[in-house]
Design an enzyme around this catalytic site. Structure first.
Site, PDB file in Angstrom:
ATOM      1  CE  LYS A   1      41.576  48.382 -14.770  1.00  0.00           C
ATOM      2  NZ  LYS A   1      41.305  49.188 -13.609  1.00  0.00           N
TER       3      LYS A   1
ATOM      4  CG  ASP B   1      42.278  49.720  -5.691  1.00  0.00           C
ATOM      5  OD1 ASP B   1      43.128  49.005  -6.261  1.00  0.00           O
ATOM      6  OD2 ASP B   1      41.291  50.197  -6.268  1.00  0.00           O
TER       7      ASP B   1
ATOM      8  CE1 TYR C   1      39.093  53.311 -12.482  1.00  0.00           C
ATOM      9  CE2 TYR C   1      37.342  52.219 -11.263  1.00  0.00           C
ATOM     10  CZ  TYR C   1      37.978  52.485 -12.456  1.00  0.00           C
ATOM     11  OH  TYR C   1      37.506  51.916 -13.611  1.00  0.00           O
TER      12      TYR C   1
ATOM     13  NE  ARG D   1      25.201  31.561  -3.405  1.00  0.00           N
ATOM     14  CZ  ARG D   1      24.103  30.849  -3.166  1.00  0.00           C
ATOM     15  NH1 ARG D   1      23.266  30.559  -4.143  1.00  0.00           N
ATOM     16  NH2 ARG D   1      23.826  30.426  -1.952  1.00  0.00           N
TER      17      ARG D   1
HETATM   18  C1  PLP Z   1      40.160  49.534 -12.869  1.00  0.00           C
HETATM   19  C2  PLP Z   1      40.251  49.855 -11.442  1.00  0.00           C
HETATM   20  C3  PLP Z   1      39.244  49.476 -10.548  1.00  0.00           C
HETATM   21  C4  PLP Z   1      37.987  48.778 -11.009  1.00  0.00           C
HETATM   22  O1  PLP Z   1      38.223  47.516 -11.536  1.00  0.00           O
HETATM   23  P1  PLP Z   1      37.282  46.796 -12.602  1.00  0.00           P
HETATM   24  O2  PLP Z   1      37.977  45.509 -12.874  1.00  0.00           O
HETATM   25  O3  PLP Z   1      37.167  47.706 -13.784  1.00  0.00           O
HETATM   26  O4  PLP Z   1      35.941  46.628 -11.949  1.00  0.00           O
HETATM   27  C5  PLP Z   1      39.397  49.779  -9.215  1.00  0.00           C
HETATM   28  N1  PLP Z   1      40.488  50.425  -8.770  1.00  0.00           N
HETATM   29  C6  PLP Z   1      41.479  50.811  -9.599  1.00  0.00           C
HETATM   30  C7  PLP Z   1      42.666  51.508  -9.037  1.00  0.00           C
HETATM   31  C8  PLP Z   1      41.400  50.543 -10.959  1.00  0.00           C
HETATM   32  O5  PLP Z   1      42.382  50.937 -11.775  1.00  0.00           O
END
Ligand code: PLP
Length: 398
Positions: A211, A186, A113, A59
């Site tokens: 992504k 982000d 998002y 962990r």
């Molecule tokens: C997909 C996405 C998220 C969330 O990520 P997950 O891996 O699906 O939890 C957050 N911010 C953006 C800009 C995203 O495209």
């Protein structure tokens, strides 16, 4: 070292004894152990007490994750990273880290998002964390909100989803510093190839590695990269919660990152071609793409994004289209994959109203500028002529 080189080498073949024996594997193995033993209990005691580096329990940390974390830290130019089980968990952990010793108030971009908005309004607000929203492309509005609200943290996306607005991170970071608020960015849509927010003054950067970084549609994961002030808090938080990514997913992510620069360059070039082509098509009402000289944030884009790299995502409005017309168009696509997500080697088409922004009330979507005819395409690495041919035939109603 340049980012192309770091992406291939960082994290692997380290002196870290847990990651190598008498031989050195060229890539970091998948360590599945939940706990670690030492020849002397004295050493175990020192590792458990964090007086000596080492691994004792899954962990807290794991050698496969450590390699991935070192790699992403190198790419983003931070003090350290925490690999998380999802992008959303990375965002939640970054917000908790930012708010630990600050007022429990978040000033958020009004173009986030969908799930991030839901996390603020449905998870954190009921826990007593106030959230307010602002247009981060309007620096004066941000300055005013910072003064009126005195938030503990500001959260924004480098390139917003799905309308691709680009806020001036450098200017917002300077305002946050004076207001003693942490800036969380982000960076999922931009990737560290386009923008490195920590170097522009942000304190915490998050990615959904699901992504572009992993890039092959086979991993769900996230990462937080922190500056030196916030990294110790981030790690301490994780010791009690264990938000870590699984070691197999960490391995796949690291493997994906080795080619992310090549993929991203191709995907940006494909998206740029597709955006110009869509712009000349009579069935398209509007195209959103950061290379467009008429883009509302063109000044910021010129300052922050590298030449010729404007992202792999193109958003567009089908002319006179509601749900039925959009569904028809989506059903006619033969090559472009109709799936939620983005950043994969294959091109992906998403309908925000039923996917990323489904949880929002229609009025809220409308306020954000997302209509029932808005579609988001993430270009893959395919030959762009094949992608355009697919769009062309799908835009011709049967
Ligand atoms: C997909 C996405 C998220 C969330 O990520 P997950 O891996 O699906 O939890 C957050 N911010 C953006 C800009 C995203 O495209």
């Amino acid at each position: 070292m340049k980012i192309e080189t770091k992406a291939v080498h960082a994290g692997d073949r380290k002196a870290d004894p847990a990651r190598r024996g008498s031989f050195v594997p060229v890539t970091t193995p998948i360590f599945t152990a939940s706990s670690y033993v030492y020849e002397s209990t004295d050493k175990l005691d020192r590792v458990m007490g964090q007086e000596e580096p080492g691994y004792c329990y899954g962990r807290y940390d794991n050698p496969t994750l450590a390699a991935l974390e070192e790699l992403i830290t190198e790419l983003e130019g931070g003090a350290g990273s925490l690999a998380c089980a999802s992008g959303m968990l990375a965002i939640q952990t970054a917000l908790l880290t930012a708010l630990t010793d600050r007022p429990k108030r978040v000033l958020a971009s009004n173009a986030l998002y969908g799930a991030t908005v839901s996390m603020l309004t449905k998870v954190l607000e009921p826990l007593g964390v106030d959230a307010e929203f602002v247009d981060v492309c309007d620096v004066a509005a941000v300055e005013q909100k910072l003064a009126a609200m005195r938030p503990g943290c500001v959260i924004m996306e480098t390139i917003s989803n799905p309308l691709l607005r680009v806020g001036p991170i450098d200017r917002i970071a300077a305002l946050c510093r004076s207001a003693k608020a942490a800036l969380v960015v982000d960076n999922t849509f931009a990737t560290p190839l386009l923008v490195r927010p920590l170097q522009l003054g942000a304190n915490l950067v998050v990615h959904s590695v699901t992504k572009f970084l992993a890039g092959h549609g086979d991993v769900l994961g996230g990462v937080v990269t922190a500056d030196a002030d916030h990294f110790p808090i981030l790690r301490t938080l994780n010791r009690t919660s264990g938000v870590g990514l699984g070691p197999f997913e960490a391995y796949l992510t690291m493997r994906g990152i080795k080619t992310f620069v090549l993929r991203m360059e191709r995907q940006c070039a494909n998206a740029c071609r597709i955006a110009s082509w869509l712009g000349g098509h009579p069935g398209i009402a509007r195209v959103y793409y950061p290379a467009d000289p008429g883009h509302p944030d063109s000044e910021t884009i010129g300052r922050l994004l590298p030449k010729g790299l404007h992202g792999a995502i193109v958003t567009f409005d089908l002319k006179d289209a509601g749900k039925a017309e959009v569904f028809g168009f989506m059903d006619r696509l033969k090559l472009i994959v109709k799936g939620t997500s983005l950043g994969d080697v294959h091109s992906l088409m998403l309908y925000p109203a039923i996917a990323s922004h489904r949880d929002l009330a229609p009025k809220q979507r409308e306020r954000m500028g997302i209509t029932d005819g808005t579609l988001r395409l993430c270009a893959g690495i395919e030959a762009v002529d094949d992608l355009i041919a697919d769009l062309d035939q799908a835009l011709r109603p049967a």
